[in-house]
Design an enzyme around this catalytic site. Sequence first.
Site, PDB file in Angstrom:
ATOM      1  N   ARG A   9      57.785 -44.069-122.898  1.00  0.00           N
ATOM      2  CA  ARG A   9      57.062 -44.806-121.860  1.00  0.00           C
ATOM      3  C   ARG A   9      56.321 -43.796-121.008  1.00  0.00           C
ATOM      4  O   ARG A   9      56.796 -43.375-119.953  1.00  0.00           O
ATOM      5  CB  ARG A   9      58.075 -45.606-121.033  1.00  0.00           C
ATOM      6  N   ASP A  42      56.659 -59.499-122.664  1.00  0.00           N
ATOM      7  CA  ASP A  42      58.015 -59.826-122.211  1.00  0.00           C
ATOM      8  C   ASP A  42      58.490 -61.191-122.723  1.00  0.00           C
ATOM      9  O   ASP A  42      59.688 -61.482-122.687  1.00  0.00           O
ATOM     10  CB  ASP A  42      58.074 -59.803-120.673  1.00  0.00           C
ATOM     11  N   CYS A 101      62.598 -44.852-123.089  1.00  0.00           N
ATOM     12  CA  CYS A 101      63.489 -45.935-122.719  1.00  0.00           C
ATOM     13  C   CYS A 101      63.713 -46.775-123.955  1.00  0.00           C
ATOM     14  O   CYS A 101      63.251 -46.437-125.035  1.00  0.00           O
ATOM     15  CB  CYS A 101      62.895 -46.781-121.605  1.00  0.00           C
TER      16      CYS A 101
HETATM   17  C1  UD1 Z   1      55.439 -53.543-116.780  1.00  0.00           C
HETATM   18  C2  UD1 Z   1      56.596 -54.493-116.655  1.00  0.00           C
HETATM   19  C3  UD1 Z   1      57.185 -54.809-118.018  1.00  0.00           C
HETATM   20  C4  UD1 Z   1      56.096 -55.286-118.957  1.00  0.00           C
HETATM   21  C5  UD1 Z   1      54.907 -54.326-118.975  1.00  0.00           C
HETATM   22  C6  UD1 Z   1      53.733 -54.852-119.785  1.00  0.00           C
HETATM   23  C7  UD1 Z   1      57.504 -53.982-114.488  1.00  0.00           C
HETATM   24  C8  UD1 Z   1      58.638 -53.430-113.692  1.00  0.00           C
HETATM   25  N1  UD1 Z   1      57.605 -53.905-115.813  1.00  0.00           N
HETATM   26  O1  UD1 Z   1      55.954 -52.328-117.311  1.00  0.00           O
HETATM   27  O2  UD1 Z   1      58.181 -55.821-117.859  1.00  0.00           O
HETATM   28  O3  UD1 Z   1      56.633 -55.386-120.251  1.00  0.00           O
HETATM   29  O4  UD1 Z   1      54.444 -54.093-117.629  1.00  0.00           O
HETATM   30  O5  UD1 Z   1      53.316 -56.072-119.313  1.00  0.00           O
HETATM   31  O6  UD1 Z   1      56.568 -54.533-113.936  1.00  0.00           O
HETATM   32  N2  UD1 Z   1      51.159 -46.510-120.794  1.00  0.00           N
HETATM   33  C9  UD1 Z   1      50.650 -45.256-121.056  1.00  0.00           C
HETATM   34  N3  UD1 Z   1      50.537 -44.375-120.018  1.00  0.00           N
HETATM   35  C10 UD1 Z   1      50.900 -44.685-118.736  1.00  0.00           C
HETATM   36  C11 UD1 Z   1      51.408 -45.987-118.482  1.00  0.00           C
HETATM   37  C12 UD1 Z   1      51.536 -46.887-119.522  1.00  0.00           C
HETATM   38  O7  UD1 Z   1      50.322 -44.937-122.189  1.00  0.00           O
HETATM   39  O8  UD1 Z   1      50.771 -43.834-117.838  1.00  0.00           O
HETATM   40  C13 UD1 Z   1      51.302 -47.480-121.911  1.00  0.00           C
HETATM   41  C14 UD1 Z   1      52.775 -47.829-122.162  1.00  0.00           C
HETATM   42  O9  UD1 Z   1      53.388 -46.882-123.005  1.00  0.00           O
HETATM   43  C15 UD1 Z   1      52.667 -49.179-122.817  1.00  0.00           C
HETATM   44  C16 UD1 Z   1      51.459 -49.800-122.109  1.00  0.00           C
HETATM   45  O10 UD1 Z   1      50.731 -48.716-121.530  1.00  0.00           O
HETATM   46  O11 UD1 Z   1      52.378 -49.041-124.179  1.00  0.00           O
HETATM   47  C17 UD1 Z   1      51.819 -50.811-121.038  1.00  0.00           C
HETATM   48  O12 UD1 Z   1      52.592 -50.203-120.045  1.00  0.00           O
HETATM   49  P1  UD1 Z   1      52.563 -50.672-118.535  1.00  0.00           P
HETATM   50  O13 UD1 Z   1      51.586 -51.784-118.336  1.00  0.00           O
HETATM   51  O14 UD1 Z   1      52.429 -49.468-117.688  1.00  0.00           O
HETATM   52  O15 UD1 Z   1      54.029 -51.272-118.385  1.00  0.00           O
HETATM   53  P2  UD1 Z   1      55.071 -50.999-117.250  1.00  0.00           P
HETATM   54  O16 UD1 Z   1      54.390 -50.955-115.918  1.00  0.00           O
HETATM   55  O17 UD1 Z   1      55.966 -49.881-117.638  1.00  0.00           O
END
Ligand code: UD1
Length: 417
Positions: A121, A306, A116
């Site tokens: 992501r 954010d 994205c």
């Molecule tokens: C949510 C928020 C977004 C915010 C983010 C971090 C929503 C809809 N969006 O996004 O606005 O910026 O939290 O506070 O609530 N990761 C992995 N593997 C996974 C999942 C995540 O490596 O399976 C990594 C991601 O690449 C990133 C980090 O973990 O570097 C944080 O991601 P995550 O907390 O999951 O963010 P979102 O839920 O996508």
Amino acid sequence: MSKFVINGKRRLCGEVEVQGAKNSSLPILAATLLTKGENVLLNCPTLTDVDAAMRILRYLGCSVDKVGSAVLVNSDGMNRSDIPDDLMREMRSSIVFIGAVLARFRNATLSFPGGCELGPRPIDLHLKALRKMGVDITERHGILECSAPKGLHGAKIALSFPSVGATENIILAAATAQGTTTITNAAREPEIVDLCEFLCDAGAEIYGAGEGTILIDGKSELYAVSHTIIPDRIVAASLMSAAAVTGSEITLSGIIPSHLSSIIPVFEEAGCSVSCKHGRMKFSAPEHMRALSMLRTMPYPGFPTDAQAPLMAVAAVCDGTSVFVENIFENRFKHVGEMCRLGADISVQGKVAVVNGARPLYGANVEAEDLRGAAGLITAALAAEGTTEVGGIKYLMRGYESYEKVLSDLGADVRKI
Ligand code: UD1
């Protein structure tokens, strides 16, 4: 292609109510799939991401109505468990539907969300947890096929990172699973707590929301409820930033100060005055702000990624040098080049951005490339001498409801064209 045309350097004043939180609305809309009867979600913001979530629910067979800021969802008629690629692509956060669809239908087919605007992501944590809960998952040609023929069961899940989306998916999958699920190193964001409050009102048994360990005892049935979405702490931080860069005094109503506990001190250190009482915040900024201390983005309760872009616009007008370290997403400095076009002096190396403040900002044409970057560029434009056109407003509309009106009501000169 919408743009904002902003004539900067206008003082803001007055009071605005902060909209409901996008990041609560999306998982709670997904959670309505687990309940019987008609849910009423109050304070649900009008956003393109919320529209996308409502389109997914309708596609799945739910009845969905939006009346002002209330969204009514009845999922009794849900009759399919696939989400087509075009709906998945509209909103990357649509991955939060996987846990709820699986819980309801024991299978789910959806396209892989892929990269994205914030960089790759991954969803490995989501998939690993669901597999532990009894789900078979195959990934073929970008499509995820998930099935749990015997139903989902509880599991002990230790997250290697407190991912917000993974924590939400596990909670959704576990709320009606057989047995008990524990999540350690769970995300602690207020939006997780809001989701759990919705589910507990609906009859779920969840303990520890907002803490690092969450325990979920699966229940066989959940029932529809009326729920008010929490205020959006990132929109609040953006409006504080708008007031800060214009040396203004504003009041924000409908806020929860504890959700802003890592944000308020940043403004106070810069010399702003913040006082909160009964869900209202009086915010005032001095003519000259001091540089921000080093800001490291962290999972909640740390400083939120954010809010990084709007705060960078604040740093651009503060006296002295501020340093940002972006620890959550790889590609979250896309606004920097465009902020520099407005006169900001920012250099980036890897995940560190150094902002030499107090340079005069002046109007220019800039283009947003992501949601929070758009808010950051609008904040910088409010501080700039002359006229700025901010393109890429489609990103802003994913998370900020009628932002041009909110800012204009406070006295900013902002038009959407
Ligand atoms: C949510 C928020 C977004 C915010 C983010 C971090 C929503 C809809 N969006 O996004 O606005 O910026 O939290 O506070 O609530 N990761 C992995 N593997 C996974 C999942 C995540 O490596 O399976 C990594 C991601 O690449 C990133 C980090 O973990 O570097 C944080 O991601 P995550 O907390 O999951 O963010 P979102 O839920 O996508």
